[in-house]
Motif scaffolding. Sequence first.
Motif, PDB file in Angstrom:
ATOM      1  N   VAL A 117      19.910   5.800  28.151  1.00  0.00           N
ATOM      2  CA  VAL A 117      19.857   5.058  26.888  1.00  0.00           C
ATOM      3  C   VAL A 117      20.052   6.069  25.759  1.00  0.00           C
ATOM      4  O   VAL A 117      19.286   7.026  25.623  1.00  0.00           O
ATOM      5  N   LEU A 118      21.096   5.885  24.970  1.00  0.00           N
ATOM      6  CA  LEU A 118      21.412   6.830  23.891  1.00  0.00           C
ATOM      7  C   LEU A 118      20.652   6.486  22.631  1.00  0.00           C
ATOM      8  O   LEU A 118      20.244   7.359  21.869  1.00  0.00           O
ATOM      9  N   SER A 119      20.503   5.184  22.395  1.00  0.00           N
ATOM     10  CA  SER A 119      19.870   4.746  21.165  1.00  0.00           C
ATOM     11  C   SER A 119      19.467   3.272  21.310  1.00  0.00           C
ATOM     12  O   SER A 119      20.087   2.542  22.075  1.00  0.00           O
ATOM     13  N   GLY A 120      18.427   2.886  20.584  1.00  0.00           N
ATOM     14  CA  GLY A 120      18.027   1.475  20.580  1.00  0.00           C
ATOM     15  C   GLY A 120      17.077   1.128  21.719  1.00  0.00           C
ATOM     16  O   GLY A 120      16.444   2.001  22.314  1.00  0.00           O
ATOM     17  N   GLU A 121      17.050  -0.178  22.007  1.00  0.00           N
ATOM     18  CA  GLU A 121      16.106  -0.718  23.000  1.00  0.00           C
ATOM     19  C   GLU A 121      16.253  -0.080  24.378  1.00  0.00           C
ATOM     20  O   GLU A 121      17.379   0.068  24.867  1.00  0.00           O
ATOM     21  N   GLU A 122      15.123   0.180  25.022  1.00  0.00           N
ATOM     22  CA  GLU A 122      15.144   0.696  26.406  1.00  0.00           C
ATOM     23  C   GLU A 122      15.330  -0.462  27.394  1.00  0.00           C
ATOM     24  O   GLU A 122      15.734  -0.258  28.531  1.00  0.00           O
ATOM     25  N   ASN A 123      15.015  -1.667  26.936  1.00  0.00           N
ATOM     26  CA  ASN A 123      15.042  -2.834  27.808  1.00  0.00           C
ATOM     27  C   ASN A 123      16.469  -3.146  28.293  1.00  0.00           C
ATOM     28  O   ASN A 123      17.360  -3.415  27.498  1.00  0.00           O
ATOM     29  N   MET A 124      16.651  -3.119  29.600  1.00  0.00           N
ATOM     30  CA  MET A 124      17.991  -3.347  30.160  1.00  0.00           C
ATOM     31  C   MET A 124      18.116  -4.744  30.766  1.00  0.00           C
ATOM     32  O   MET A 124      19.108  -5.048  31.426  1.00  0.00           O
ATOM     33  N   ILE A 125      17.075  -5.568  30.599  1.00  0.00           N
ATOM     34  CA  ILE A 125      17.192  -6.955  31.082  1.00  0.00           C
ATOM     35  C   ILE A 125      17.961  -7.737  30.035  1.00  0.00           C
ATOM     36  O   ILE A 125      17.552  -7.810  28.878  1.00  0.00           O
ATOM     37  N   THR A 126      19.101  -8.241  30.445  1.00  0.00           N
ATOM     38  CA  THR A 126      19.979  -8.866  29.461  1.00  0.00           C
ATOM     39  C   THR A 126      20.550 -10.180  29.989  1.00  0.00           C
ATOM     40  O   THR A 126      20.408 -10.493  31.175  1.00  0.00           O
ATOM     41  N   LYS A 127      21.156 -10.919  29.069  1.00  0.00           N
ATOM     42  CA  LYS A 127      21.704 -12.231  29.419  1.00  0.00           C
ATOM     43  C   LYS A 127      23.145 -12.261  28.953  1.00  0.00           C
ATOM     44  O   LYS A 127      23.430 -11.866  27.821  1.00  0.00           O
ATOM     45  N   VAL A 128      24.066 -12.679  29.832  1.00  0.00           N
ATOM     46  CA  VAL A 128      25.465 -12.772  29.410  1.00  0.00           C
ATOM     47  C   VAL A 128      26.003 -14.161  29.749  1.00  0.00           C
ATOM     48  O   VAL A 128      25.464 -14.851  30.617  1.00  0.00           O
ATOM     49  N   ARG A 129      27.085 -14.531  29.076  1.00  0.00           N
ATOM     50  CA  ARG A 129      27.806 -15.767  29.410  1.00  0.00           C
ATOM     51  C   ARG A 129      29.140 -15.349  29.991  1.00  0.00           C
ATOM     52  O   ARG A 129      29.792 -14.436  29.490  1.00  0.00           O
ATOM     53  N   GLU A 130      29.521 -16.000  31.092  1.00  0.00           N
ATOM     54  CA  GLU A 130      30.856 -15.743  31.641  1.00  0.00           C
ATOM     55  C   GLU A 130      31.416 -17.073  32.118  1.00  0.00           C
ATOM     56  O   GLU A 130      30.773 -17.765  32.921  1.00  0.00           O
ATOM     57  N   ASN A 131      32.588 -17.415  31.660  1.00  0.00           N
ATOM     58  CA  ASN A 131      33.271 -18.659  32.049  1.00  0.00           C
ATOM     59  C   ASN A 131      32.358 -19.886  31.945  1.00  0.00           C
ATOM     60  O   ASN A 131      32.402 -20.780  32.789  1.00  0.00           O
ATOM     61  N   GLY A 132      31.469 -19.876  30.945  1.00  0.00           N
ATOM     62  CA  GLY A 132      30.616 -21.047  30.723  1.00  0.00           C
ATOM     63  C   GLY A 132      29.297 -21.023  31.491  1.00  0.00           C
ATOM     64  O   GLY A 132      28.512 -21.965  31.381  1.00  0.00           O
ATOM     65  N   TYR A 133      29.035 -19.985  32.280  1.00  0.00           N
ATOM     66  CA  TYR A 133      27.775 -19.883  33.020  1.00  0.00           C
ATOM     67  C   TYR A 133      26.941 -18.738  32.445  1.00  0.00           C
ATOM     68  O   TYR A 133      27.481 -17.809  31.844  1.00  0.00           O
ATOM     69  N   THR A 134      25.621 -18.825  32.661  1.00  0.00           N
ATOM     70  CA  THR A 134      24.719 -17.814  32.127  1.00  0.00           C
ATOM     71  C   THR A 134      24.178 -16.958  33.263  1.00  0.00           C
ATOM     72  O   THR A 134      23.782 -17.495  34.307  1.00  0.00           O
ATOM     73  N   TYR A 135      24.180 -15.663  33.054  1.00  0.00           N
ATOM     74  CA  TYR A 135      23.644 -14.739  34.060  1.00  0.00           C
ATOM     75  C   TYR A 135      22.639 -13.822  33.375  1.00  0.00           C
ATOM     76  O   TYR A 135      22.923 -13.277  32.304  1.00  0.00           O
ATOM     77  N   GLU A 136      21.489 -13.683  34.023  1.00  0.00           N
ATOM     78  CA  GLU A 136      20.474 -12.781  33.498  1.00  0.00           C
ATOM     79  C   GLU A 136      20.217 -11.733  34.572  1.00  0.00           C
ATOM     80  O   GLU A 136      20.205 -12.062  35.774  1.00  0.00           O
ATOM     81  N   PHE A 137      20.024 -10.488  34.173  1.00  0.00           N
ATOM     82  CA  PHE A 137      19.804  -9.427  35.166  1.00  0.00           C
ATOM     83  C   PHE A 137      19.382  -8.143  34.464  1.00  0.00           C
ATOM     84  O   PHE A 137      19.495  -8.024  33.244  1.00  0.00           O
ATOM     85  N   ASP A 138      18.915  -7.190  35.280  1.00  0.00           N
ATOM     86  CA  ASP A 138      18.581  -5.866  34.765  1.00  0.00           C
ATOM     87  C   ASP A 138      19.810  -4.984  34.979  1.00  0.00           C
ATOM     88  O   ASP A 138      20.120  -4.591  36.105  1.00  0.00           O
ATOM     89  N   PHE A 139      20.500  -4.680  33.892  1.00  0.00           N
ATOM     90  CA  PHE A 139      21.778  -3.966  33.990  1.00  0.00           C
ATOM     91  C   PHE A 139      21.621  -2.569  34.603  1.00  0.00           C
ATOM     92  O   PHE A 139      22.574  -2.005  35.127  1.00  0.00           O
ATOM     93  N   SER A 140      20.416  -2.007  34.557  1.00  0.00           N
ATOM     94  CA  SER A 140      20.234  -0.666  35.130  1.00  0.00           C
ATOM     95  C   SER A 140      20.070  -0.733  36.650  1.00  0.00           C
ATOM     96  O   SER A 140      20.096   0.278  37.327  1.00  0.00           O
ATOM     97  N   LYS A 141      19.903  -1.954  37.190  1.00  0.00           N
ATOM     98  CA  LYS A 141      19.605  -2.046  38.626  1.00  0.00           C
ATOM     99  C   LYS A 141      20.620  -2.827  39.449  1.00  0.00           C
ATOM    100  O   LYS A 141      20.543  -2.817  40.677  1.00  0.00           O
TER     101      LYS A 141
END
Length: 461
Positions: free
Chosen positions: A195-219
Amino acid sequence: MTEIETNQRDSELFSPPSNVRGMTKLDRTAFKKTVTIPVLKVRKEIVNKLMRSLKRAALQRPGIKRVIEDPEDEESRLVMLDPYKIFTDGSFERAELSILKQLNVSPQIHKYNLELTYENFKSEEILRAVLPEGQDVTSGFSRVGHIAHLNLRDHQLPFKHLIGQVMIDKNPGITSAVNKINNIDNTYRNFQMEVLSGEENMITKVRENGYTYEFDFSKVYWNPRLSTEHSRITELLKSGDVLFDVFAGVGPFAIPVAKKNCTVFANDLNPESHKWLLHNCKLNKVDQKVKVFNLDGKDFLQGPVREELMQQLGPLSKERKHSVHIVMNLPAKAIEFLSVFKLLLDGPPCGIELLPIVHCYSFSKDPNPAKDVQQRAGAVLGISLEACSSVHLVRNVAPNKEMLCITFRIPAAVLYKNQTLTLENQDDPPLKRQKTDKVFSEEKTQIASVTSLEMSSPSPH
Ligand SMILES: C[S@@+](CC[C@H](N)C(=O)[O-])C[C@H]1O[C@@H](n2cnc3c(N)ncnc32)[C@H](O)[C@@H]1O
């Protein structure tokens, strides 16, 4: 005639002050600078009309108002002009002069001292001013939810924290910047990141092709560049079809396919991917349609996939009209897993239309990547795939490195033990045997020649 003399030639006009060069800890106050720019003095009631016709000449900078109050006259306004376009009152174009005349505005330009701050510079201007002169400052990143994922070069590393902060400041919605530390070469294909700057939290939510995916991007593995490929495969399946996703990640094939009313078996070896895959199935309301596994791909194929195929392709299969697809997106290794299909099933072979269709991903550095993948996949299966597979170029991963997807039906001669042609199969006229799913004929694949492939493949006996 007023002339803004220097501006015309001063390419550094909108660059941050030179004293920021070499800065490693971001000091936003050091970016203050005053520049002289041309302005037009106009009556306040005609500003809106005028601005519509002065788009070319007006100044465009982040966070700078193009029209401000005139400190000397409250009935008039100052219109900021672009000093690279307007140097004298003779720099206006004919149409601009005509509208000025119509609105009774004098084309005479005045000088104005504009104060620029950190907020008024673009990220690239900031990095160009800070990093060593003449060095590449590309400020690109891939966005994964609230995370900017950078891949910095060696010369940028001394400035990594500053670069991360600038990315956060200049990109709305980004609250964390991470840098890839090494290449993805671990089993679970997730990035080692800092992590270079900002939040340490890597749990994020993305939209792809109309669907939602949540995950820990570091894992877990997530690549925003695969969205087109996810939808390409999804398009190939019809309601009622069956999908086995051997390396499912957090669900970008499994979930859209399940939404099409298909039955999905999705597997991933990474316990974190498995956890988020379950979560995403619920999040997208397809948990009833997806059976989720946490196995090695080989065990998944030899266990649940084999068991389901025995049922799906068994004696009742004649009444079934749906297709069975197997997706294998682990490009560095998936081809090796194809060996599991050899003699996987017992009993009499099903009809050709029911044989599973494999979509297997691979990287290739070969000058003829399609042929290379066909040969390597064929070698594992002990057959030639060149006349009966299609290869789709997914993306260019690096100079001279492509990611491809090879698609083919697994020949009965490969899939079945003790294969004997049943009467049913022999009765099929050659043309019917060669018929493929509509989607594949549309794709102009050569899966149609499965028959010839079966004939050319060595007998498993
Ligand atoms: C390139 S990712 C693809 C994920 C997903 N299908 C996608 O398109 O985003 C490959 C996935 O395979 C999983 N994986 C790696 N080795 C595996 C194995 N031997 N068996 C099953 N899954 C494995 C990784 O954890 C990772 O989630």
